[in-house]
Write a protein that holds these residues in place. Structure first.
Motif, mmCIF file in Angstrom:
data_model
loop_
_atom_site.group_PDB
_atom_site.id
_atom_site.type_symbol
_atom_site.label_atom_id
_atom_site.label_comp_id
_atom_site.label_asym_id
_atom_site.label_seq_id
_atom_site.Cartn_x
_atom_site.Cartn_y
_atom_site.Cartn_z
ATOM 1 N N GLY A 49 0.932 -1.388 0.010
ATOM 2 C CA GLY A 49 0.111 -0.147 0.128
ATOM 3 C C GLY A 49 0.703 1.432 -0.162
ATOM 4 O O GLY A 49 0.688 2.122 -0.656
ATOM 5 N N VAL A 103 1.298 4.010 -3.073
ATOM 6 C CA VAL A 103 1.034 5.653 -2.893
ATOM 7 C C VAL A 103 2.356 6.396 -3.223
ATOM 8 O O VAL A 103 2.547 7.462 -3.971
ATOM 9 C CB VAL A 103 0.876 6.209 -1.687
ATOM 10 N N TRP A 128 -5.849 10.033 -0.893
ATOM 11 C CA TRP A 128 -5.244 8.775 -0.740
ATOM 12 C C TRP A 128 -5.772 8.521 0.876
ATOM 13 O O TRP A 128 -5.835 7.270 1.319
ATOM 14 C CB TRP A 128 -3.644 8.985 -0.687
ATOM 15 N N GLY A 143 -7.658 5.154 1.942
ATOM 16 C CA GLY A 143 -7.090 4.175 2.964
ATOM 17 C C GLY A 143 -7.829 3.874 4.193
ATOM 18 O O GLY A 143 -8.068 2.879 4.610
ATOM 19 N N VAL A 187 -1.838 2.455 2.500
ATOM 20 C CA VAL A 187 -2.173 3.875 1.801
ATOM 21 C C VAL A 187 -2.407 4.846 2.762
ATOM 22 O O VAL A 187 -2.067 6.026 2.099
ATOM 23 C CB VAL A 187 -3.300 3.117 0.962
#
Length: 429
Positions: A272, A276, A291, A295, A331
């Motif tokens: 993750g 990003v 983002w 997440g 993320v």
């Protein structure tokens, strides 16, 4: 002279070493106390909360870095203290099997050392990164160092899980000794000579720590981001101490298997973060707020799936759901960390370390509170429900709700700024 990419990578090795030690206490040792020793989950929860609680001193470590403290000395010395605490925590688990009082005493001392070590080493490292990294590279530096920390966590958890079969106390102590000593040596080699070659000049004002912290808290962007960090990280850490016991009690996984599961989860975190890092930092796709929200929402959905898998006995669903949870956690985390690094330089100059310390303290307090709340909640639910799956599932659902609240808060606190350019708070915040 600012940090080169090679120097940033070297400092990332320190983060990797730090994560390698800490993961042993939050996964393997925690599971051994709850499942093998049949102790209440709140006990390791309190111990982990202790080491996080001690990290409330992070702003002080950051202030010392701002005021001219030897960052290299704090980084290496802190890692040595952390290593001693990590081995002591493993020894405490061994002693708990024969003498609860002695084992608890050793464990309390060990976890206190872990808190001091993480606070001194981790905050001084972040202060060095924040002050010596060129502003355009700060978000990328955060991504690199945290990716390496998660890599260290994932590799350590997976490797220890494999070597811990068949389990014995003696084998546990040997493995922990190798991990902790290796972490100190790697830290010493990684950080050596970097500080002398970079332009990270300390502050020379006569302001006291209390005055410096009050000044930073008076900055609206720093104060509001601190509140966001506390709420979101509470959600992030609630499952940390109960996932492995859940896997052992509900699905019958062995210590090695549940440690491997934890390693897979952290592997998901790594993926993750990598996504990003490449998409947002490399290609400037999306905003940090987007983002963060993605997440949070993905983490909430994954927790619902984990709770459902436990209630329905769907063991094949456990691993992919846990990996998905790790992925969306990663993320969220890297977007939040990128915001943190980008915001560290806002406001009065030479206060980067104090701001990083303040946010680090908020994260540490949230981690301790979240972990303890999750463990205590699991114990309480296990008293209320006959089914282990239902008890743990209730806690996972509560954590999912917190993630949804964190997503809503991100809409108000974080501005829609292109991720590759850093982050800002909403105008007027």
């Amino acid at each position: 002279m600012t940090l080169s990419w090679l120097s940033i990578f070297r400092l990332g090795l320190v983060q990797m070493s730090l994560g390698a030690i800490v993961v042993l206490t939050t996964s393997t040792l925690n599971r051994l106390m709850v499942v093998e020793l049949a102790l209440p989950a709140v006990l390791p929860g309190l111990l982990v909360a202790l080491h996080y609680g001690i990290q409330i001193t992070r702003p002080n470590w950051g202030f010392l870095s701002d005021a001219g403290g030897n960052r290299t000395l704090f980084i290496v010395g802190g890692m040595a203290v952390l290593a001693a605490g990590g081995f002591g925590a493993a020894w405490g688990v061994v002693l708990l099997d024969t003498s609860f009082a002695l084992g608890l005493s050793v464990s309390i001392l060990a976890y206190a050392l872990i808190g001091i070590g993480v606070g001194a080493s981790g905050t001084s490292l972040l202060a060095l990164l924040a002050t010596a990294t060129a502003p355009p590279r700060r978000a990328a530096a955060a991504t690199i160092t945290w990716l390496m920390m998660i890599l260290g966590i994932a590799v350590t958890a997976g490797t220890v899980g494999a070597f811990l079969e068949p389990y014995s106390h003696a084998l546990l102590l040997r493995i922990v000794a190798v991990v902790t000593c290796g972490a100190v040596l790697l830290t010493l080699v990684s950080v050596w000579g970097i500080e002398r070659r970079v332009a990270a000049q300390p502050s020379h004002d006569e302001m006291s720590f209390r005055e410096g912290l009050r000044e930073v808290w008076g900055e609206p962007h720093a104060r509001n981001f601190t509140i966001f960090v506390f709420l979101s990280m509470t959600a992030y850490f609630m499952q940390e101490l109960i996932l492995e016991p859940f896997a052992g009690l509900v699905f019958g996984l062995t210590p090695g298997q549940s440690t491997t599961l934890s390693g897979a989860q952290n592997g998901g975190v790594f993926l993750g973060m990598l996504l990003v890092g490449i998409a947002a930092t490399g290609f400037r796709l999306g905003s940090l707020r987007g983002w963060v929200i993605a997440g949070c929402l993905g983490s909430a959905a994954s927790l619902i799936v984990i709770a459902t898998a436990g209630s329905l006995g769907l063991r094949p669903l456990l691993m992919p759901a846990v990996v998905a949870l790790g992925f969306f956690n990663g993320v969220f985390a890297v977007a939040a960390i990128g915001s943190m690094m980008a915001l560290a330089g806002r406001g009065r100059e030479t206060r980067e370390g104090t701001r990083m310390g303040l946010w680090g303290a908020a994260q540490a307090i949230a981690a301790g509170f979240g972990g303890l709340a999750g463990a205590a909640g699991a114990d309480m639910m296990r008293r209320l429900f006959d089914s282990e799956a239902t008890a743990f599932g209730a806690v996972f659902l509560a954590e999912a709700t917190l993630f949804l609240v964190a997503a809503l808060m991100a809409l108000r606190v974080i501005e829609t700024t292109r991720a590759g350019r850093g982050a800002a708070l909403m105008p007027g915040e």
